[in-house]
Design a protein around this motif. Structure first.
Motif, PDB file in Angstrom:
ATOM      1  N   ARG A 186     -75.802  87.234 -58.201  1.00 13.72           N
ATOM      2  CA  ARG A 186     -75.941  86.008 -58.994  1.00 13.72           C
ATOM      3  C   ARG A 186     -75.411  84.793 -58.237  1.00 13.72           C
ATOM      4  N   ALA A 187     -74.403  84.993 -57.417  1.00 18.39           N
ATOM      5  CA  ALA A 187     -73.923  83.884 -56.592  1.00 18.39           C
ATOM      6  C   ALA A 187     -75.028  83.427 -55.648  1.00 18.39           C
ATOM      7  N   GLY A 188     -75.748  84.370 -55.064  1.00 17.02           N
ATOM      8  CA  GLY A 188     -76.854  84.020 -54.183  1.00 17.02           C
ATOM      9  C   GLY A 188     -77.954  83.280 -54.911  1.00 17.02           C
ATOM     10  N   TRP A 189     -78.278  83.740 -56.123  1.00 15.86           N
ATOM     11  CA  TRP A 189     -79.303  83.086 -56.953  1.00 15.86           C
ATOM     12  C   TRP A 189     -78.920  81.643 -57.255  1.00 15.86           C
ATOM     13  N   ALA A 190     -77.673  81.435 -57.658  1.00 16.51           N
ATOM     14  CA  ALA A 190     -77.225  80.092 -58.003  1.00 16.51           C
ATOM     15  C   ALA A 190     -77.079  79.209 -56.764  1.00 16.51           C
ATOM     16  N   ALA A 191     -76.635  79.778 -55.652  1.00 13.65           N
ATOM     17  CA  ALA A 191     -76.444  78.999 -54.433  1.00 13.65           C
ATOM     18  C   ALA A 191     -77.747  78.365 -53.963  1.00 13.65           C
ATOM     19  N   GLN A 192     -78.841  79.095 -54.094  1.00 12.19           N
ATOM     20  CA  GLN A 192     -80.137  78.554 -53.668  1.00 12.19           C
ATOM     21  C   GLN A 192     -80.578  77.376 -54.516  1.00 12.19           C
ATOM     22  N   ARG A 193     -80.013  77.234 -55.699  1.00  9.53           N
ATOM     23  CA  ARG A 193     -80.389  76.156 -56.613  1.00  9.53           C
ATOM     24  C   ARG A 193     -79.349  75.044 -56.656  1.00  9.53           C
ATOM     25  N   SER A 194     -78.291  75.190 -55.862  1.00 13.01           N
ATOM     26  CA  SER A 194     -77.148  74.295 -55.983  1.00 13.01           C
ATOM     27  C   SER A 194     -77.272  72.989 -55.204  1.00 13.01           C
ATOM     28  N   GLY A 195     -78.113  72.963 -54.206  1.00 12.24           N
ATOM     29  CA  GLY A 195     -78.175  71.792 -53.349  1.00 12.24           C
ATOM     30  C   GLY A 195     -77.022  71.711 -52.366  1.00 12.24           C
ATOM     31  N   ASP A 196     -76.137  72.708 -52.391  1.00 10.44           N
ATOM     32  CA  ASP A 196     -74.995  72.767 -51.463  1.00 10.44           C
ATOM     33  C   ASP A 196     -75.428  73.569 -50.243  1.00 10.44           C
ATOM     34  N   PRO A 197     -75.559  72.944 -49.068  1.00 11.88           N
ATOM     35  CA  PRO A 197     -76.065  73.653 -47.894  1.00 11.88           C
ATOM     36  C   PRO A 197     -75.136  74.735 -47.371  1.00 11.88           C
ATOM     37  N   LEU A 198     -73.864  74.712 -47.800  1.00 12.32           N
ATOM     38  CA  LEU A 198     -72.905  75.695 -47.312  1.00 12.32           C
ATOM     39  C   LEU A 198     -72.791  76.924 -48.213  1.00 12.32           C
ATOM     40  N   LEU A 199     -73.189  76.796 -49.470  1.00 10.09           N
ATOM     41  CA  LEU A 199     -72.992  77.898 -50.406  1.00 10.09           C
ATOM     42  C   LEU A 199     -73.728  79.193 -50.019  1.00 10.09           C
ATOM     43  N   PRO A 200     -74.967  79.121 -49.489  1.00 10.50           N
ATOM     44  CA  PRO A 200     -75.595  80.381 -49.068  1.00 10.50           C
ATOM     45  C   PRO A 200     -74.775  81.126 -48.016  1.00 10.50           C
ATOM     46  N   ALA A 201     -74.104  80.386 -47.118  1.00  2.03           N
ATOM     47  CA  ALA A 201     -73.254  81.033 -46.111  1.00  2.03           C
ATOM     48  C   ALA A 201     -72.032  81.668 -46.768  1.00  2.03           C
ATOM     49  N   VAL A 202     -71.493  81.012 -47.789  1.00  2.35           N
ATOM     50  CA  VAL A 202     -70.357  81.579 -48.520  1.00  2.35           C
ATOM     51  C   VAL A 202     -70.765  82.890 -49.194  1.00  2.35           C
ATOM     52  N   VAL A 203     -71.982  82.927 -49.720  1.00  2.51           N
ATOM     53  CA  VAL A 203     -72.479  84.156 -50.344  1.00  2.51           C
ATOM     54  C   VAL A 203     -72.625  85.262 -49.298  1.00  2.51           C
ATOM     55  N   ASP A 204     -73.092  84.915 -48.117  1.00  7.14           N
ATOM     56  CA  ASP A 204     -73.172  85.920 -47.043  1.00  7.14           C
ATOM     57  C   ASP A 204     -71.785  86.416 -46.657  1.00  7.14           C
ATOM     58  N   TRP A 205     -70.788  85.531 -46.703  1.00  5.75           N
ATOM     59  CA  TRP A 205     -69.395  85.932 -46.477  1.00  5.75           C
ATOM     60  C   TRP A 205     -68.995  86.995 -47.493  1.00  5.75           C
ATOM     61  N   MET A 206     -69.416  86.808 -48.752  1.00  7.30           N
ATOM     62  CA  MET A 206     -69.141  87.797 -49.797  1.00  7.30           C
ATOM     63  C   MET A 206     -69.869  89.112 -49.503  1.00  7.30           C
ATOM     64  N   ARG A 207     -71.117  89.017 -49.128  1.00  7.86           N
ATOM     65  CA  ARG A 207     -71.925  90.222 -48.901  1.00  7.86           C
ATOM     66  C   ARG A 207     -71.418  91.036 -47.708  1.00  7.86           C
ATOM     67  N   ALA A 208     -70.926  90.341 -46.683  1.00  5.60           N
ATOM     68  CA  ALA A 208     -70.369  91.058 -45.532  1.00  5.60           C
ATOM     69  C   ALA A 208     -69.181  91.911 -45.964  1.00  5.60           C
ATOM     70  N   TRP A 209     -68.374  91.387 -46.853  1.00  2.00           N
ATOM     71  CA  TRP A 209     -67.252  92.138 -47.423  1.00  2.00           C
ATOM     72  C   TRP A 209     -67.759  93.401 -48.109  1.00  2.00           C
ATOM     73  N   ASP A 210     -68.848  93.257 -48.870  1.00  2.67           N
ATOM     74  CA  ASP A 210     -69.411  94.409 -49.588  1.00  2.67           C
ATOM     75  C   ASP A 210     -69.917  95.478 -48.626  1.00  2.67           C
ATOM     76  N   MET A 211     -70.410  95.063 -47.462  1.00  2.00           N
ATOM     77  CA  MET A 211     -70.927  96.024 -46.491  1.00  2.00           C
ATOM     78  C   MET A 211     -69.830  96.906 -45.918  1.00  2.00           C
ATOM     79  N   TRP A 212     -68.593  96.445 -46.009  1.00  2.00           N
ATOM     80  CA  TRP A 212     -67.494  97.279 -45.526  1.00  2.00           C
ATOM     81  C   TRP A 212     -67.376  98.571 -46.336  1.00  2.00           C
ATOM     82  N   ALA A 213     -67.771  98.526 -47.612  1.00  2.00           N
ATOM     83  CA  ALA A 213     -67.635  99.714 -48.468  1.00  2.00           C
ATOM     84  C   ALA A 213     -68.441 100.885 -47.933  1.00  2.00           C
ATOM     85  N   THR A 214     -69.536 100.592 -47.240  1.00  2.00           N
ATOM     86  CA  THR A 214     -70.390 101.645 -46.692  1.00  2.00           C
ATOM     87  C   THR A 214     -70.241 101.752 -45.174  1.00  2.00           C
ATOM     88  N   ALA A 215     -69.177 101.158 -44.651  1.00  2.00           N
ATOM     89  CA  ALA A 215     -68.865 101.228 -43.219  1.00  2.00           C
ATOM     90  C   ALA A 215     -70.000 100.684 -42.347  1.00  2.00           C
TER      91      ALA A 215
END
Length: 408
Positions: A186-215
């Motif tokens: 949902r953060a990714g969905w909202a970031a694309q609609r936010s007009g904030d050019p940095l928010l999609p990168a922040v969402v990728d920062w979140m997703r990279a964290w999630d990828m650690w769970a599966t090594a």
């Protein structure tokens, strides 16, 4: 820890047998010995590295939370956060339906002001309180996005995205994988609609964290690099928010590289984060933390210690700690200082200094009690200290019995 119905080794064995794998099969996939697998299953080896737990969970095709039996149970009061998590999930699931909000929502500026409370709670690692506030805030931000237009509508989506980030952080801390996944989506969905050019990168920062769970260390690095390309122009211009996003992404990449065993890449990323921190410090622009990223020279310093630990260099971690300015560390929020003390506890434990390890773990708990009591690495570290103490006492008793010529 008396609430744990099974040991990690027992859960590991059950998952292994469910897949029809032998200890040798698991060992081969982890590049370990069969003896190591056997000792983990019997409880003779305590896993206190997230990278090892995640890799093992990946081999067994289960979520790491299943392996460590998380979320951990507690008193009735301590479990109430799950009610708030369920309400938050409800709001995230109905993201594309008309919001159920009575009256007129506040302006985007007022919602950003309300978000300051979440920043303060994040700094104090009070994740249960964050989840208590999130459902209403998500609902109101969604209502504003539905009724407003233009820049106001974009800002409403930005509030929604950052609120999702708070939920994502809390879900990680408390051990709620469904909320982790949905908050990032949902953060990714909202970031694309936010007009904030940095928010999609922040969402990728979140997703990279999630990828650690599966090594998936390499995927986490690749995702971070994609995000970095998206903010590189703003970074080169020296825009303060972009400097913070860039530096935070480099720190995440450094940990990913370290967990993959790539010391050279980890050091390269730390140097890039250092450069970004210097530019943040030297800049005259006021700090804008709307993305809720704890980035500073102090944060880079404690990440250096963490990276050394991920690379099994506990002596280097302690040397780095000795060189860190205590005032710089002291300026960090409680959530970061608590995590840092937990890392120091591991470093001292691995170097054979059990008393110092206990002192640091106790300090971590005082600084950020909710974070540390719910953190699997802190719990594993405490178990190693406790069991080591018991072993030491038994050995002392055996030797004394021998001196007294008593049968053991």
């Amino acid at each position: 820890m008396a609430d744990e119905t099974e040991t990690l080794g027992q859960r590991m064995r059950r998952a292994r047998l469910r897949l029809g794998l032998t200890q040798a099969d698991v060992a081969a996939r982890l590049r370990r010995t069969q003896s190591w697998v056997s000792k983990v299953e019997s409880g003779d080896i305590e896993l206190d590295r997230a990278s090892v737990i995640n890799a093992l969970a990946g081999v067994l095709h289960i979520h790491p939370n299943e392996l460590i039996e998380r979320p951990f149970t507690g008193s009735t009061a301590e479990n109430q956060w799950q009610v708030s998590a369920a309400l938050t999930l409800r709001e995230l699931r109905r993201y594309d339906l008309a919001p159920t909000f009575e009256g007129a929502p506040r302006s985007a500026a007022e919602l950003w002001t309300a978000m300051r409370q979440l920043h303060l709670l994040r700094d104090e690692a009070d994740n249960t309180a964050i989840l208590t506030l999130l459902p209403d805030l998500l609902r109101e931000a969604r209502a504003l996005a539905e009724t407003a237009g233009g820049r106001e509508r974009e800002e409403a989506y930005a509030v929604y995205a950052v609120a999702c980030k708070f939920g994502h952080t809390s879900a990680h801390a408390l051990g709620h994988p469904e909320l982790i996944t949905l908050a990032a989506e949902r953060a990714g969905w909202a970031a694309q609609r936010s007009g904030d050019p940095l928010l999609p990168a922040v969402v990728d920062w979140m997703r990279a964290w999630d990828m650690w769970a599966t090594a998936d260390w390499d995927d986490a690095l690749a995702l971070g690099d994609k995000a970095l390309r998206g903010v590189s122009a703003a970074y080169e211009r020296g825009e303060a928010p972009a400097l913070r996003v860039w530096g935070s992404l480099q720190l995440r990449a450094a940990v990913s590289a370290a967990r993959a065993g790539n010391a050279v890449e980890a050091e390269h990323r730390l140097k890039l984060a250092d450069e970004s921190a210097r530019r943040v410090t030297a800049g005259s622009q006021p700090v804008d933390d709307r993305h809720s990223l704890t980035f500073s020279a102090g944060n880079v310093g404690i990440h250096r210690v963490n990276v050394a630990l991920e690379l099994s260099q506990q002596d280097e971690a302690l040397r780095l700690h000795e060189r860190l300015d205590p005032e710089v560390v002291g300026a960090l929020p409680a959530s970061r200082r608590g995590h840092y003390r937990m890392d120091l506890a591991r470093a001292y434990l691995w170097s054979g200094q059990r008393d110092r390890a206990f002192t640091e773990l106790a300090a971590a708990e005082r600084i950020a009690p909710q974070l540390i009591r719910n953190h699997p690495i802190a719990r594993a570290t405490l178990r190693r200290i406790v069991y080591g103490e018991r072993t030491g006492v038994r050995e002392q008793l055996r030797r004394m019995s021998a001196r007294f010529h008593l049968s053991a």
